[in-house]
Enzyme design. Sequence first.
Site, PDB file in Angstrom:
ATOM      1  CG  ASP A  58      24.663  13.554   3.522  1.00 43.70           C
ATOM      2  OD1 ASP A  58      23.281  13.276   2.814  1.00 43.70           O
ATOM      3  OD2 ASP A  58      23.680  13.263   5.266  1.00 43.70           O
ATOM      4  CG  ASP A  85      20.487  14.040   6.815  1.00 48.73           C
ATOM      5  OD1 ASP A  85      20.091  13.941   7.745  1.00 48.73           O
ATOM      6  OD2 ASP A  85      21.495  14.341   6.036  1.00 48.73           O
ATOM      7  CG  ASP A 109      29.806  30.817  22.217  1.00 48.94           C
ATOM      8  OD1 ASP A 109      29.644  31.476  21.162  1.00 48.94           O
ATOM      9  OD2 ASP A 109      28.283  31.511  22.557  1.00 48.94           O
ATOM     10  CD  GLU A 158      33.234  34.312  20.721  1.00 46.79           C
ATOM     11  OE1 GLU A 158      32.756  34.124  21.390  1.00 46.79           O
ATOM     12  OE2 GLU A 158      33.139  35.065  20.077  1.00 46.79           O
TER      13      GLU A 158
HETATM   14  C1  ACG Z   1      29.809  34.324  19.640  1.00 52.38           C
HETATM   15  C2  ACG Z   1      28.958  33.169  18.670  1.00 52.38           C
HETATM   16  C3  ACG Z   1      27.858  33.076  17.753  1.00 52.38           C
HETATM   17  C4  ACG Z   1      27.213  33.208  18.578  1.00 52.38           C
HETATM   18  C5  ACG Z   1      27.716  33.739  19.663  1.00 52.38           C
HETATM   19  C6  ACG Z   1      26.147  33.383  20.368  1.00 52.38           C
HETATM   20  C7  ACG Z   1      28.654  34.337  20.196  1.00 52.38           C
HETATM   21  O1  ACG Z   1      30.645  33.190  17.478  1.00 52.38           O
HETATM   22  O2  ACG Z   1      28.549  32.199  16.156  1.00 52.38           O
HETATM   23  O3  ACG Z   1      26.079  33.459  17.840  1.00 52.38           O
HETATM   24  O4  ACG Z   1      25.890  31.778  21.508  1.00 52.38           O
HETATM   25  C8  ACG Z   1      29.686  39.406  20.340  1.00 52.38           C
HETATM   26  C9  ACG Z   1      29.960  38.279  20.952  1.00 52.38           C
HETATM   27  C10 ACG Z   1      30.892  37.086  20.486  1.00 52.38           C
HETATM   28  C11 ACG Z   1      29.608  36.522  19.399  1.00 52.38           C
HETATM   29  C12 ACG Z   1      29.580  37.518  18.778  1.00 52.38           C
HETATM   30  C13 ACG Z   1      28.202  37.200  17.800  1.00 52.38           C
HETATM   31  N1  ACG Z   1      29.808  35.337  18.942  1.00 52.38           N
HETATM   32  O5  ACG Z   1      30.964  38.947  22.129  1.00 52.38           O
HETATM   33  O6  ACG Z   1      30.447  36.406  21.434  1.00 52.38           O
HETATM   34  O7  ACG Z   1      28.750  38.777  19.154  1.00 52.38           O
HETATM   35  C14 ACG Z   1      32.409  43.700  18.616  1.00 52.38           C
HETATM   36  C15 ACG Z   1      31.566  43.326  20.147  1.00 52.38           C
HETATM   37  C16 ACG Z   1      31.867  41.959  20.713  1.00 52.38           C
HETATM   38  C17 ACG Z   1      30.875  41.217  19.385  1.00 52.38           C
HETATM   39  C18 ACG Z   1      30.511  41.834  18.266  1.00 52.38           C
HETATM   40  C19 ACG Z   1      29.734  41.604  16.949  1.00 52.38           C
HETATM   41  O8  ACG Z   1      32.688  43.823  21.109  1.00 52.38           O
HETATM   42  O9  ACG Z   1      31.633  41.283  21.643  1.00 52.38           O
HETATM   43  O10 ACG Z   1      31.014  39.915  19.497  1.00 52.38           O
HETATM   44  O11 ACG Z   1      30.479  43.222  18.274  1.00 52.38           O
HETATM   45  O12 ACG Z   1      30.477  41.727  15.729  1.00 52.38           O
HETATM   46  C20 ACG Z   1      36.323  46.290  16.621  1.00 52.38           C
HETATM   47  C21 ACG Z   1      36.388  45.771  18.175  1.00 52.38           C
HETATM   48  C22 ACG Z   1      35.352  44.676  18.687  1.00 52.38           C
HETATM   49  C23 ACG Z   1      34.087  44.532  17.517  1.00 52.38           C
HETATM   50  C24 ACG Z   1      34.566  44.051  16.768  1.00 52.38           C
HETATM   51  C25 ACG Z   1      33.018  43.926  15.821  1.00 52.38           C
HETATM   52  O13 ACG Z   1      37.260  44.441  16.160  1.00 52.38           O
HETATM   53  O14 ACG Z   1      37.567  45.482  18.594  1.00 52.38           O
HETATM   54  O15 ACG Z   1      35.059  44.677  20.224  1.00 52.38           O
HETATM   55  O16 ACG Z   1      33.368  43.742  18.374  1.00 52.38           O
HETATM   56  O17 ACG Z   1      35.265  45.376  16.085  1.00 52.38           O
HETATM   57  O18 ACG Z   1      32.433  45.461  15.703  1.00 52.38           O
HETATM   58  C26 ACG Z   1      25.196  32.518  16.816  1.00 52.38           C
HETATM   59  C27 ACG Z   1      24.840  32.956  16.254  1.00 52.38           C
HETATM   60  C28 ACG Z   1      24.403  34.130  15.804  1.00 52.38           C
HETATM   61  C29 ACG Z   1      22.824  34.485  16.930  1.00 52.38           C
HETATM   62  C30 ACG Z   1      23.442  33.847  18.362  1.00 52.38           C
HETATM   63  C31 ACG Z   1      21.640  33.062  19.238  1.00 52.38           C
HETATM   64  O19 ACG Z   1      25.857  33.378  14.983  1.00 52.38           O
HETATM   65  O20 ACG Z   1      23.503  33.853  14.789  1.00 52.38           O
HETATM   66  O21 ACG Z   1      22.222  35.722  16.378  1.00 52.38           O
HETATM   67  O22 ACG Z   1      23.709  32.542  18.026  1.00 52.38           O
END
Ligand code: ACG
Length: 476
Positions: A12, A16, A184, A229
């Site tokens: 910070d 704040d 993202d 990502e």
């Molecule tokens: C990005 C950011 C994240 C952000 C957003 C939205 C996107 O890092 O902080 O949330 O702007 C999905 C999306 C990602 C997303 C995450 C949160 N991350 O694809 O882009 O959700 C499975 C799915 C993935 C999925 C993941 C979520 O395939 O698509 O990601 O689950 O857990 C193995 C499998 C793999 C699987 C994993 C996990 O590895 O191979 O497929 O992934 O297991 O199960 C932000 C905030 C959130 C808010 C949002 C609006 O962080 O809290 O809600 O903004």
Amino acid sequence: MFYELFLRSFADGNGDGIGDLKGATAKLDYLKELGMEGIWLLPIMSSPSYHGYTVTDFYDVNSVYGDIKELRHFLAEAHKRNLKVILDLPLNHTSTNHEWFLRALNGEKPYSHWYLWLENKSWLQARRPWDKQKVWTPINDTFYYSLFGPGSPDLNYESDSLWQEGRRILTFWLSLGFDGFRFDAAKHIFDFSRESGNCEYLHDKNIEFWADMVTHSKKINPDAVFVSEVWDDWETVENYSSTFGIGFNFPLSYVVKEAIEEKSATKFVKGLRGTMPHYFDDARSFESGIFLTNHDMTRLVTSVGGNHSLALFAMSVLVGVPGLPFLFYGEELGMEGTYNELFNEEQLEPFPWYESGFGPGQTEWKAVDKNRPNTGRSYETQKSRKDSFFSNYKRIVAFRRDHPWIRCARVETLYEESGCVHMTLKSETREMTLVYNFSDAPVWAECRGKIVNLVGSAHGSDNRVLLEPWTSVALK
Ligand code: ACG
């Protein structure tokens, strides 16, 4: 190595209690000293959310973080220290408070075309692929598509004028001095099919979009760095990565942690082969962004049951793998926190600079639960202790920094023997063998060359070395 920095929790600069650009600028020497070469800045644009992924203005800095002038100063100071800075850009959606969305609700063109509205009631049965959540949110007498929840209406890049706006946003941040972007939700730009009325990743259209954005960006900065990502299996990650140059290797982050949890060297050998086929040859069209955890996951020490030795062992594995490593802020102190879809903050707690929990520059934006004061976890306590988690972590980072050639090395041999992983890395001019004891038992291993102990302890004699449990050595 890049440092994943969550501004709000880091430092910070104006008292704040919320981390900001001024505070982070004052800590750039800390990052340099830690051994970083770059920073991945989590979203800093105007946003009503603590995480910043729901944007209300793509052309301004969230006022709690500072202003454009302070951003320019941050970037200039980072560049003075040879630190690159890439910006996390969530182009897939906006906040419901974005002016575009408000004007779209009034039917104003082109904004009404910049979002996806329900055209067929059958679409309401669509569900989010990974957890079957609903993806349509009611408003007034219609519904909007919101894959990441009601607060994040998806943008509709079928609209050409929006596609052009996407280019303008990239131009704006590159012109300010950013060295590139972490894009993202890269697989979500086109992830709803009007034909089927279901969520479907339209990968070809996504890649076409990103190829255009990357080409456009390179006209402004030919050396720009792009990291995608794409949180999916390795084939999907690979499908996108050559468009960006660097793709986060999500599967590897699981392989390392699962192999440790299962005490299985075989799991790691199979996993590395499975997630990085390109490491076994030189013809690679992209780099892996390698990491153990990020802001969407449970923190490293928590994911290995709070065991510091296992966490450091995991880090010693990471630095032995080719690609560009990313470290999540606080991982160097052994910060803890469990990811929870509903309350996704526990792994985003304030960085503990002081043992008391308070001091100049300390962020206090949220109550601290998993990284409490007077527990020995603070930077203040750990920095001067040789045996601290931080000192060991820094030593492992230094090992990778002292061998930059590993980033582009080829994995020449990789095999399991008596619970140990033997991995030989090779480049045009360098070669090194790493041996990792993925077990609770001491193991004798054949080892030729000078032994460099990464973590744990090893006792060498002639061409044999005894590796204590969870020990890793490099042989040069
Ligand atoms: C990005 C950011 C994240 C952000 C957003 C939205 C996107 O890092 O902080 O949330 O702007 C999905 C999306 C990602 C997303 C995450 C949160 N991350 O694809 O882009 O959700 C499975 C799915 C993935 C999925 C993941 C979520 O395939 O698509 O990601 O689950 O857990 C193995 C499998 C793999 C699987 C994993 C996990 O590895 O191979 O497929 O992934 O297991 O199960 C932000 C905030 C959130 C808010 C949002 C609006 O962080 O809290 O809600 O903004």
